[in-house]
Design a protein around this motif. Structure first.
Motif, PDB file in Angstrom:
ATOM      1  N   SER A  51      40.244  23.283  26.408  1.00 34.59           N
ATOM      2  CA  SER A  51      39.009  24.052  26.388  1.00 34.59           C
ATOM      3  C   SER A  51      38.110  23.544  25.274  1.00 34.59           C
ATOM      4  O   SER A  51      38.546  23.370  24.142  1.00 34.59           O
ATOM      5  N   SER A  89      38.412  35.659  32.635  1.00 33.46           N
ATOM      6  CA  SER A  89      39.219  34.443  32.718  1.00 33.46           C
ATOM      7  C   SER A  89      40.093  34.282  31.481  1.00 33.46           C
ATOM      8  O   SER A  89      39.787  34.830  30.406  1.00 33.46           O
ATOM      9  N   GLU A 141      40.259  31.709  29.603  1.00 30.74           N
ATOM     10  CA  GLU A 141      39.441  31.063  28.571  1.00 30.74           C
ATOM     11  C   GLU A 141      38.600  32.101  27.822  1.00 30.74           C
ATOM     12  O   GLU A 141      38.477  32.050  26.592  1.00 30.74           O
ATOM     13  N   MET A 142      38.020  33.035  28.581  1.00 35.78           N
ATOM     14  CA  MET A 142      37.184  34.037  27.941  1.00 35.78           C
ATOM     15  C   MET A 142      38.021  35.039  27.153  1.00 35.78           C
ATOM     16  O   MET A 142      37.593  35.520  26.099  1.00 35.78           O
ATOM     17  N   GLN A 160      32.722  40.869  26.904  1.00 40.45           N
ATOM     18  CA  GLN A 160      32.159  39.813  26.062  1.00 40.45           C
ATOM     19  C   GLN A 160      31.364  40.371  24.892  1.00 40.45           C
ATOM     20  O   GLN A 160      30.602  41.331  25.026  1.00 40.45           O
ATOM     21  N   ASP A 194      32.099  28.566  25.714  1.00 39.25           N
ATOM     22  CA  ASP A 194      33.155  27.634  26.151  1.00 39.25           C
ATOM     23  C   ASP A 194      32.773  27.132  27.538  1.00 39.25           C
ATOM     24  O   ASP A 194      32.833  27.874  28.507  1.00 39.25           O
ATOM     25  N   ALA A 214      35.047  27.821  30.485  1.00 36.71           N
ATOM     26  CA  ALA A 214      35.248  29.178  30.981  1.00 36.71           C
ATOM     27  C   ALA A 214      34.453  29.358  32.278  1.00 36.71           C
ATOM     28  O   ALA A 214      33.276  29.000  32.332  1.00 36.71           O
TER      29      ALA A 214
END
Length: 372
Positions: free
Chosen positions: A3, A66, A68-69, A341, A349, A352
């Motif tokens: 990432s 996700s 990544e998030m 968020q 990112d 993401a």
């Protein structure tokens, strides 16, 4: 592929930390509340007035978020959250330190999204032209103007480019990114003067009906303020705008300044570096001046607008207040709010899914309204 996080957005959006820190930041499951908990909370809120809440912790959301998030949402507060530079030299040291991290990440970002960047001087102002290596036919006569975020102090030079690269790469648009002057050397109105000089020059490079302005946080506020100023100066307006989580009220006014304080792991609180930057930029000017806080301006006649925020964003109220005011003025206005968020994490990112989704939504919104 690992990432990629971009410190310029980490600077603008104040994201920092490591995967190890993320793992340590995930809160442990909480014990069930005592039997009389609800009654105690009801008693604490039995009278009209401020809402009182018990100490709380918030698990990292998993549904519709996700992996990544989730890592970004779980990060600890940034180390500069309470930075208090005492003079111009200390401000510059903080800004330069953050900018170096941002610039170091740019080559990988440009290559991944297949864009080229060239410095330029437009309307007498430093800028960068971000060009996708492949531009769709529909976008060949279109041009976007980008004003970066960073609390009016962060993101000098190339450090401000990631957001422009993201929209150029995901959307296939040519972008002019304005390298506007900033405090401590140049408080208001220098940034706005530079942005408007670039806008005036850019309208000679393309038809304004094929143009849009966008930016996040400070850049979102400047996007709104640019339209207000263009209206006042009877200049051409863009065909659409995208003020992402705009700092539309630069003072500590708005519900989420309280409800998301110490929940947003990016901005954290107005009473840290953020509020200090606001006062530095305003330089004694009334914080309700619409050129500083565009929420107090007249939104009638604004172009179609798309706004983006998150449920933990300190600027969520800035965003929803702007959206409602636009709608009340009869403006076409879309609002995207992402689960969990903090401030502008939708752009932090590029790997993401939410990042591609957010910038693709903006690009599609522009496609619907440019050239009409």
């Amino acid at each position: 592929m690992p990432s990629l996080r971009f410190p310029s957005l980490a600077l603008i959006f104040s994201i920092s930390g490591s995967i190890a820190a993320w793992a340590q930041a995930v809160p442990a499951p909480q014990a069930a509340p005592p039997a009389n908990f609800a009654a105690e909370q009801a008693a604490a809120n039995a009278a009209d007035g401020p809402r009182r809440t018990p100490p709380r912790s918030f698990a990292v959301p998993t549904d519709e978020v996700s992996p990544e998030m989730r890592k970004l949402i779980a990060l600890p507060f940034p180390p500069h959250m309470d930075a208090a530079p005492k003079n111009a030299a200390e401000w510059k040291e903080l800004v330069d330190r953050r900018a170096k991290l941002a610039i170091a990440a740019l080559p990988a970002l440009k290559e991944k999204l297949k864009v080229d960047v060239q410095p330029a001087v437009i309307g007498g102002v430093k800028a960068f032209i971000v060009t996708p290596r492949t531009i769709p036919r529909a976008n060949r006569d279109r041009l976007l103007v980008h004003v970066h975020g960073g609390g009016y102090v962060f993101g000098p030079g190339e450090a401000a480019l990631p957001e422009a690269i993201l929209l150029a790469g995901f959307g296939g648009y040519k972008v002019i990114s304005v390298d506007y002057r900033m405090p401590p050397d140049a408080p208001y109105p220098a940034a706005m003067d530079d942005a408007m000089a670039v806008w005036k020059a850019a309208t000679k490079m393309a038809n304004p009906r094929n143009m849009a302005i966008f930016g996040t946080s400070t850049g979102g506020a400047m996007t709104l303020a640019m339209v207000l100023r263009a209206k006042a100066e009877k200049l051409p307006l863009p065909a659409a705008i995208a003020p992402g989580t705009p700092w539309s009220d630069i003072a500590k006014i708005g519900d989420s300044y309280a409800t998301n304080e110490w929940v947003d792991n990016v901005l954290v609180t107005w009473d840290g570096w953020l509020g200090r930057a606001a006062l530095l930029y305003a330089n004694g000017r009334d914080l309700k001046d619409p050129q500083l806080s565009p929420i107090y301006g007249d939104f009638h006649g604004f172009p179609p607008t798309i706004l983006t925020s998150g449920t933990r964003d300190l600027f969520l109220s800035n965003t929803v207040r702007t959206h409602r005011k636009l709608r009340r003025a009869g403006v076409i206005a879309d609002l995207n709010v992402y689960e969990g968020q903090s401030h502008a994490q939708y752009g932090a990112d590029m790997n993401a899914p939410e990042t591609k989704e957010a910038f693709t939504d903006i690009a599609k919104f522009f496609d619907r309204h440019l050239g009409r």
